[in-house]
Design a protein around this motif. Structure first.
Motif, PDB file in Angstrom:
ATOM      1  N   ALA A   1     -12.632   4.662 -59.674  1.00 48.65           N
ATOM      2  CA  ALA A   1     -12.959   5.678 -60.932  1.00 48.65           C
ATOM      3  C   ALA A   1     -12.904   4.651 -62.105  1.00 48.65           C
ATOM      4  CB  ALA A   1     -11.727   6.401 -60.809  1.00 48.65           C
ATOM      5  N   GLU A   2     -12.058   3.847 -62.150  1.00 46.78           N
ATOM      6  CA  GLU A   2     -11.866   2.685 -63.095  1.00 46.78           C
ATOM      7  C   GLU A   2     -13.326   1.892 -63.369  1.00 46.78           C
ATOM      8  OE1 GLU A   2     -10.693   1.060 -66.665  1.00 46.78           O
ATOM      9  OE2 GLU A   2      -9.602   2.933 -65.438  1.00 46.78           O
ATOM     10  N   TRP A   3     -13.879   1.372 -62.221  1.00 43.61           N
ATOM     11  CA  TRP A   3     -15.136   0.735 -62.040  1.00 43.61           C
ATOM     12  C   TRP A   3     -16.243   1.584 -62.788  1.00 43.61           C
ATOM     13  CZ3 TRP A   3     -19.315   2.473 -59.108  1.00 43.61           C
ATOM     14  CH2 TRP A   3     -20.346   1.297 -58.886  1.00 43.61           C
ATOM     15  N   MET A   4     -16.208   3.105 -62.441  1.00 41.27           N
ATOM     16  CA  MET A   4     -17.172   3.973 -62.939  1.00 41.27           C
ATOM     17  C   MET A   4     -17.022   4.251 -64.333  1.00 41.27           C
ATOM     18  SD  MET A   4     -18.029   6.973 -60.013  1.00 41.27           S
ATOM     19  CE  MET A   4     -16.203   6.778 -59.071  1.00 41.27           C
ATOM     20  N   ARG A   5     -15.755   4.084 -64.938  1.00 39.00           N
ATOM     21  CA  ARG A   5     -15.532   4.049 -66.301  1.00 39.00           C
ATOM     22  C   ARG A   5     -16.177   3.076 -67.043  1.00 39.00           C
ATOM     23  NH1 ARG A   5     -11.098   6.897 -68.087  1.00 39.00           N
ATOM     24  NH2 ARG A   5      -9.648   6.028 -66.331  1.00 39.00           N
TER      25      ARG A   5
ATOM     26  N   PHE B   1     -21.895   5.140 -54.981  1.00 35.98           N
ATOM     27  CA  PHE B   1     -21.835   5.658 -56.233  1.00 35.98           C
ATOM     28  C   PHE B   1     -23.037   5.268 -57.112  1.00 35.98           C
ATOM     29  CE2 PHE B   1     -17.502   5.948 -54.634  1.00 35.98           C
ATOM     30  CZ  PHE B   1     -17.037   7.291 -55.063  1.00 35.98           C
ATOM     31  N   VAL B   2     -23.221   4.166 -57.204  1.00 40.15           N
ATOM     32  CA  VAL B   2     -24.641   3.713 -57.777  1.00 40.15           C
ATOM     33  C   VAL B   2     -25.806   4.649 -57.766  1.00 40.15           C
ATOM     34  CG1 VAL B   2     -26.501   1.963 -58.331  1.00 40.15           C
ATOM     35  CG2 VAL B   2     -24.012   1.314 -58.252  1.00 40.15           C
TER      36      VAL B   2
ATOM     37  N   ASP C   1     -29.063  11.261 -62.252  1.00 35.85           N
ATOM     38  CA  ASP C   1     -30.284  11.191 -63.571  1.00 35.85           C
ATOM     39  C   ASP C   1     -31.419  11.340 -63.372  1.00 35.85           C
ATOM     40  OD1 ASP C   1     -27.987  10.020 -65.139  1.00 35.85           O
ATOM     41  OD2 ASP C   1     -28.397   7.833 -64.689  1.00 35.85           O
ATOM     42  N   GLY C   2     -31.834  11.163 -62.048  1.00 36.61           N
ATOM     43  CA  GLY C   2     -33.292  11.488 -61.787  1.00 36.61           C
ATOM     44  C   GLY C   2     -33.333  13.018 -61.510  1.00 36.61           C
TER      45      GLY C   2
END
Length: 200
Positions: A24-28, A189-190, A197-198
């Motif tokens: 989650a921190e990485w996603m932030r 997650f990417v 987004d698509g």
């Protein structure tokens, strides 16, 4: 890059939730995601004093400890839970709900995670919880356990998770639309965010 929302159901004693915290921190950082931590009572059947850790090892095998420690180290995390006990986390979850009502939910969540996994503190112990609450800036933590509203919030949050298909934690709800279960690799997650987004 557009900002995303990430709601995460987790429980403090779940090792995959600790790894999920790092995700989650990485996603932030990577996606500008706004992360919200939500209560999930993983083991409501545990007695108030928790269970002996030896019972957990007996259930999953002695190799579990070493395997989890190695997995934590791969993520740059410390695996140092309390050696004697696996606590019941309901009191800790209630404390986080009180902290959330004061605008300190994220800080309380992080402090409890660190206390349990890094410092081997028993977060089922009320005196430990009082001390940790004070560090975050809550000087009346007993309200979390005397006012039934905080337990109700934990129960309701867990029920909400079940209702949308969270069968295990961590459960990530991305942009209120896409559910991802477990501490999945970053690549997944990417792909999930690219899909979202698509779809817009």
């Amino acid at each position: 890059m557009s900002e995303h929302s990430v709601a995460v159901w987790s429980d403090y004693i779940c090792p995959f939730c600790r790894i999920g915290q790092a995700r989650a921190e990485w996603m932030r950082e990577q996606f500008g995601a706004e992360v919200t931590w939500l209560a999930y009572d993983l083991h409501p059947e545990y007695p108030p004093e928790g269970i002996p850790r030896a019972e957990l090892h007996a259930r999953y095998g002695e190799g579990m400890h070493d395997a989890m420690k190695a997995r934590f180290e791969q993520q740059g995390l410390t695996y140092n839970p309390p050696p004697e006990v696996v606590p019941n986390t309901r009191l800790a979850q209630q404390l986080t709900e009180l902290a959330r009502s004061r605008g300190l939910g994220a800080q309380m969540h992080e402090r409890l995670m660190d206390a349990y996994w890094d410092e081997a503190r028993n977060i089922g112990d009320i005196d430990e919880l009082r001390a940790l609450a004070a560090e975050v800036g809550i000087d009346d933590p007993d309200v979390a356990w005397s006012d039934p509203v905080y337990l109700e919030r934990v129960v309701a949050s867990t029920a909400q998770a079940h209702s949308i298909g969270v069968t295990g934690v961590p459960g990530f709800l991305l942009d209120r639309r896409l559910l991802v279960l477990g501490a999945q690799p970053q690549e997944l997650f990417v792909q999930a965010f690219e899909q979202l987004d698509g779809d817009e």
